[in-house]
Design a protein around this motif. Structure first.
Motif, PDB file in Angstrom:
ATOM      1  N   ASP A 195     -10.493   6.175   5.331  1.00  0.00           N
ATOM      2  CA  ASP A 195     -10.854   5.287   4.120  1.00  0.00           C
ATOM      3  C   ASP A 195      -9.917   4.851   3.185  1.00  0.00           C
ATOM      4  OD1 ASP A 195     -13.785   5.132   5.062  1.00  0.00           O
ATOM      5  OD2 ASP A 195     -14.173   7.098   3.594  1.00  0.00           O
ATOM      6  N   THR A 196      -9.893   3.805   3.002  1.00  0.00           N
ATOM      7  CA  THR A 196      -8.642   3.594   1.881  1.00  0.00           C
ATOM      8  C   THR A 196      -9.778   3.554   0.436  1.00  0.00           C
ATOM      9  OG1 THR A 196      -9.172   0.677   2.455  1.00  0.00           O
ATOM     10  CG2 THR A 196      -7.414   2.195   3.782  1.00  0.00           C
ATOM     11  N   PHE A 197      -9.078   3.447  -0.997  1.00  0.00           N
ATOM     12  CA  PHE A 197      -9.692   2.484  -2.215  1.00  0.00           C
ATOM     13  C   PHE A 197      -8.873   2.321  -3.319  1.00  0.00           C
ATOM     14  CE2 PHE A 197     -10.252   6.811  -0.509  1.00  0.00           C
ATOM     15  CZ  PHE A 197     -11.760   7.009  -0.417  1.00  0.00           C
ATOM     16  N   TRP A 198      -9.197   1.277  -3.503  1.00  0.00           N
ATOM     17  CA  TRP A 198      -8.511   0.421  -4.243  1.00  0.00           C
ATOM     18  C   TRP A 198      -8.622   0.095  -5.757  1.00  0.00           C
ATOM     19  CZ3 TRP A 198      -5.543  -2.553  -1.273  1.00  0.00           C
ATOM     20  CH2 TRP A 198      -5.319  -2.257  -0.013  1.00  0.00           C
ATOM     21  N   CYS A 199      -7.870  -0.346  -7.163  1.00  0.00           N
ATOM     22  CA  CYS A 199      -8.305  -0.372  -7.889  1.00  0.00           C
ATOM     23  C   CYS A 199      -8.872  -1.571  -7.990  1.00  0.00           C
ATOM     24  CB  CYS A 199      -6.546  -0.541  -8.782  1.00  0.00           C
ATOM     25  SG  CYS A 199      -6.409  -0.243 -10.851  1.00  0.00           S
ATOM     26  N   GLY A 200     -10.193  -1.249  -8.664  1.00  0.00           N
ATOM     27  CA  GLY A 200     -11.464  -2.298  -8.897  1.00  0.00           C
ATOM     28  C   GLY A 200     -11.152  -2.826 -10.134  1.00  0.00           C
ATOM     29  N   LEU A 201     -11.146  -4.627  -9.975  1.00  0.00           N
ATOM     30  CA  LEU A 201     -10.703  -5.521 -10.958  1.00  0.00           C
ATOM     31  C   LEU A 201     -12.352  -5.584 -11.289  1.00  0.00           C
ATOM     32  CD1 LEU A 201     -10.322  -8.099  -7.310  1.00  0.00           C
ATOM     33  CD2 LEU A 201      -7.986  -7.177  -9.145  1.00  0.00           C
TER      34      LEU A 201
ATOM     35  N   GLY B 236     -11.108  -3.888 -14.470  1.00  0.00           N
ATOM     36  CA  GLY B 236      -9.800  -4.183 -15.199  1.00  0.00           C
ATOM     37  C   GLY B 236      -8.521  -4.179 -14.682  1.00  0.00           C
ATOM     38  N   GLY B 237      -8.313  -3.906 -13.406  1.00  0.00           N
ATOM     39  CA  GLY B 237      -7.973  -3.108 -12.755  1.00  0.00           C
ATOM     40  C   GLY B 237      -6.996  -4.505 -11.698  1.00  0.00           C
ATOM     41  N   CYS B 238      -6.398  -3.619 -10.975  1.00  0.00           N
ATOM     42  CA  CYS B 238      -5.225  -4.566 -10.495  1.00  0.00           C
ATOM     43  C   CYS B 238      -5.668  -4.795  -8.665  1.00  0.00           C
ATOM     44  CB  CYS B 238      -3.910  -4.472 -10.577  1.00  0.00           C
ATOM     45  SG  CYS B 238      -3.286  -3.032  -9.629  1.00  0.00           S
ATOM     46  N   GLY B 239      -6.446  -4.355  -8.087  1.00  0.00           N
ATOM     47  CA  GLY B 239      -6.786  -4.719  -6.726  1.00  0.00           C
ATOM     48  C   GLY B 239      -5.803  -3.593  -5.530  1.00  0.00           C
ATOM     49  N   VAL B 240      -4.861  -3.229  -6.314  1.00  0.00           N
ATOM     50  CA  VAL B 240      -3.836  -2.696  -5.331  1.00  0.00           C
ATOM     51  C   VAL B 240      -4.716  -1.222  -4.769  1.00  0.00           C
ATOM     52  CG1 VAL B 240      -1.729  -0.490  -5.998  1.00  0.00           C
ATOM     53  CG2 VAL B 240      -1.530  -3.233  -6.345  1.00  0.00           C
TER      54      VAL B 240
ATOM     55  N   SER C 156       7.652  -1.725 -10.456  1.00  0.00           N
ATOM     56  CA  SER C 156       7.843  -3.153 -10.608  1.00  0.00           C
ATOM     57  C   SER C 156       5.907  -3.543 -11.505  1.00  0.00           C
ATOM     58  CB  SER C 156       8.769  -4.228  -9.979  1.00  0.00           C
ATOM     59  OG  SER C 156       7.842  -4.480  -8.862  1.00  0.00           O
ATOM     60  N   HIS C 157       5.345  -2.927 -10.691  1.00  0.00           N
ATOM     61  CA  HIS C 157       3.972  -2.958 -10.218  1.00  0.00           C
ATOM     62  C   HIS C 157       2.686  -2.813 -12.190  1.00  0.00           C
ATOM     63  CE1 HIS C 157      -0.216  -3.575  -9.668  1.00  0.00           C
ATOM     64  NE2 HIS C 157      -0.381  -1.693 -10.003  1.00  0.00           N
ATOM     65  N   ARG C 158       2.571  -3.556 -12.697  1.00  0.00           N
ATOM     66  CA  ARG C 158       1.426  -3.410 -14.448  1.00  0.00           C
ATOM     67  C   ARG C 158      -0.091  -3.740 -13.623  1.00  0.00           C
ATOM     68  NH1 ARG C 158       3.622  -1.383 -18.011  1.00  0.00           N
ATOM     69  NH2 ARG C 158       3.475  -2.466 -19.525  1.00  0.00           N
ATOM     70  N   CYS C 159      -0.677  -2.316 -13.780  1.00  0.00           N
ATOM     71  CA  CYS C 159      -1.770  -2.629 -13.892  1.00  0.00           C
ATOM     72  C   CYS C 159      -2.149  -3.277 -14.779  1.00  0.00           C
ATOM     73  CB  CYS C 159      -2.479  -1.184 -13.483  1.00  0.00           C
ATOM     74  SG  CYS C 159      -4.404  -1.556 -12.888  1.00  0.00           S
ATOM     75  N   GLY C 160      -3.523  -4.041 -15.034  1.00  0.00           N
ATOM     76  CA  GLY C 160      -3.945  -4.698 -16.565  1.00  0.00           C
ATOM     77  C   GLY C 160      -5.147  -3.665 -16.817  1.00  0.00           C
ATOM     78  N   ARG C 161      -5.209  -2.955 -16.175  1.00  0.00           N
ATOM     79  CA  ARG C 161      -6.652  -1.606 -17.015  1.00  0.00           C
ATOM     80  C   ARG C 161      -5.820  -1.146 -18.145  1.00  0.00           C
ATOM     81  NH1 ARG C 161      -6.027   3.298 -14.442  1.00  0.00           N
ATOM     82  NH2 ARG C 161      -6.902   4.980 -16.249  1.00  0.00           N
TER      83      ARG C 161
END
Length: 180
Positions: free
Chosen positions: A20-26, A29-33, A57-62
């Motif tokens: 399985d893979t897991f993703w930062c929840g849009l 407020g997450g970024c989807g990465v 360089s990644h910036r998450c919106g969380r």
């Protein structure tokens, strides 16, 4: 999905979800990465952004990023430990990272022990409901309570998390009405 907090449980989780893979929840407020699991023995295990070529360089919106951003996980870990510490290792504890009124995950945590439960308010996002069916409010130190409520109830439960090294210690106590 909730990640197990302890290293031994995380190993089993990783085996169970190896494909399985897991993703930062849009929606949160997450970024989807893509996320990975971080295993720790000295603090709670947690999801983290997958280290990639652009990780620096990644910036998450969380929004939740500070020392208190994992407090809901530390409260959950403490609640799991309570029955064991009291000599009731078989007692089950159920959790829900509740989102009443669209509150962000981590603002409110519902904990159920057998037929009774606690609703932990870690911040002011959701006003406590008193005398709700089987759920006792526990308020974070930043959550205000009006004087009339304190007079009517005589006391309220409070929760505080203190940093101890790289971990957080959960402390629960009471605030009592004092006649002057």
């Amino acid at each position: 999905m909730t990640l197990p907090l302890e290293a031994i449980e995380l190993d089993a989780f990783r085996k169970r979800h190896e494909h399985d893979t897991f993703w930062c929840g849009l929606l949160l407020g997450g970024c989807g990465v893509q996320l990975t699991t971080n295993l720790y023995t000295d603090r709670v295990c947690h999801f983290a952004h997958h280290p990639g070529a652009d990780a620096s360089s990644h910036r998450c919106g969380r929004r939740a990023r500070g020392v208190a951003s994992a407090d809901h996980l530390y409260v959950k870990a403490a609640a799991v430990a309570w029955p064991r510490a009291a000599g009731h290792p078989g007692d089950t504890v159920e959790f829900d990272f509740a989102r009443p009124d669209g509150a962000e995950i981590g603002s409110v945590l519902d904990i159920r022990f057998k037929e009774r439960g606690l609703r932990v308010h870690l911040d002011q996002a959701v006003a406590p409901v008193w005398d709700e069916d089987g759920r006792e409010p526990v308020l974070g130190v930043s959550v205000p309570v009006d004087r009339d409520t304190l007079i009517d109830r005589w006391y309220i439960h409070r929760i505080r998390l203190d940093s101890i090294g790289i971990s957080r210690q959960v402390r629960i106590g009471t605030e009592a009405f004092m006649c002057r």
